[in-house]
Design a protein around this motif. Sequence first.
Motif, PDB file in Angstrom:
ATOM      1  N   VAL A 216      -2.190  24.347  50.742  1.00  0.00           N
ATOM      2  CA  VAL A 216      -3.003  24.251  50.479  1.00  0.00           C
ATOM      3  C   VAL A 216      -4.432  23.475  51.518  1.00  0.00           C
ATOM      4  O   VAL A 216      -5.427  24.603  50.734  1.00  0.00           O
ATOM      5  N   ALA A 217      -4.602  24.069  53.296  1.00  0.00           N
ATOM      6  CA  ALA A 217      -5.552  23.474  53.674  1.00  0.00           C
ATOM      7  C   ALA A 217      -4.891  24.710  54.739  1.00  0.00           C
ATOM      8  O   ALA A 217      -3.596  24.037  55.322  1.00  0.00           O
ATOM      9  N   ALA A 218      -5.937  24.772  56.132  1.00  0.00           N
ATOM     10  CA  ALA A 218      -5.602  25.015  57.619  1.00  0.00           C
ATOM     11  C   ALA A 218      -6.538  25.030  57.733  1.00  0.00           C
ATOM     12  O   ALA A 218      -7.736  25.792  57.558  1.00  0.00           O
TER      13      ALA A 218
ATOM     14  N   ILE B 291     -12.385  28.173  62.096  1.00  0.00           N
ATOM     15  CA  ILE B 291     -11.826  28.419  60.706  1.00  0.00           C
ATOM     16  C   ILE B 291     -10.548  27.780  60.617  1.00  0.00           C
ATOM     17  O   ILE B 291     -10.407  27.559  60.795  1.00  0.00           O
ATOM     18  N   THR B 292     -11.613  27.891  59.232  1.00  0.00           N
ATOM     19  CA  THR B 292     -10.420  27.702  57.860  1.00  0.00           C
ATOM     20  C   THR B 292     -10.467  27.234  56.716  1.00  0.00           C
ATOM     21  O   THR B 292     -10.691  28.445  56.510  1.00  0.00           O
ATOM     22  N   ASP B 293      -9.372  27.402  55.789  1.00  0.00           N
ATOM     23  CA  ASP B 293      -8.932  28.075  55.158  1.00  0.00           C
ATOM     24  C   ASP B 293      -8.275  26.780  53.782  1.00  0.00           C
ATOM     25  O   ASP B 293      -7.877  25.828  53.937  1.00  0.00           O
TER      26      ASP B 293
ATOM     27  N   LEU C 175      -3.325  31.884  58.286  1.00  0.00           N
ATOM     28  CA  LEU C 175      -3.082  30.610  58.360  1.00  0.00           C
ATOM     29  C   LEU C 175      -2.216  29.934  57.153  1.00  0.00           C
ATOM     30  O   LEU C 175      -1.926  28.659  57.173  1.00  0.00           O
ATOM     31  N   ARG C 176      -1.855  30.865  56.811  1.00  0.00           N
ATOM     32  CA  ARG C 176      -1.288  30.361  55.278  1.00  0.00           C
ATOM     33  C   ARG C 176       0.147  30.235  55.065  1.00  0.00           C
ATOM     34  O   ARG C 176       0.632  30.202  54.436  1.00  0.00           O
ATOM     35  N   SER C 177       0.778  30.951  56.438  1.00  0.00           N
ATOM     36  CA  SER C 177       1.851  31.646  56.522  1.00  0.00           C
ATOM     37  C   SER C 177       2.875  30.970  57.790  1.00  0.00           C
ATOM     38  O   SER C 177       1.440  31.374  59.067  1.00  0.00           O
ATOM     39  N   ASN C 178       4.285  31.105  58.214  1.00  0.00           N
ATOM     40  CA  ASN C 178       4.484  31.581  59.491  1.00  0.00           C
ATOM     41  C   ASN C 178       4.770  30.831  59.825  1.00  0.00           C
ATOM     42  O   ASN C 178       4.665  30.781  61.805  1.00  0.00           O
ATOM     43  N   TYR C 179       4.806  29.512  60.125  1.00  0.00           N
ATOM     44  CA  TYR C 179       4.378  27.820  60.793  1.00  0.00           C
ATOM     45  C   TYR C 179       6.337  27.821  61.168  1.00  0.00           C
ATOM     46  O   TYR C 179       6.949  27.219  60.332  1.00  0.00           O
TER      47      TYR C 179
END
Length: 120
Positions: free
Chosen positions: A47-49, A56-58, A103-107
């Motif tokens: 959704v968002a990061a 920096i946001t995405d 920012l969209r993966s691997n948390y």
Amino acid sequence: VQLQASGGGLVQAGGSLRLSCVASGRSFSTYSMAWFRQSPGKEREFVAAIDLSGAITDYADSVKGRFTISRDKPKDTVNLQMVSLQPEDTAIYSCAAGWVKNLRSNYKYWGQGTLVTVSS
């Protein structure tokens, strides 16, 4: 790191909600943070990061212009302000934290979800 999400609820289409995720742990300020959501029968989606600096946001295309992610470092909190909500935004929203390159993966760390229901 433990993450506690809150703020979900039932709202009519066009309405707004603000989700919060409180983190515990000494390294919060060094993590990127994100929100993901999962609807019944669908895979979890980004959704968002926001990066560790907050600069920096995405956003996923589906929420861009409607959702705003922010972080409050003194409070170890990341927020997701959602406006113009639509029924397709109905999902369980979960927050995540970690040291990531994308920012969209691997948390690494995940909190429990909070349910957002948007009625038409």
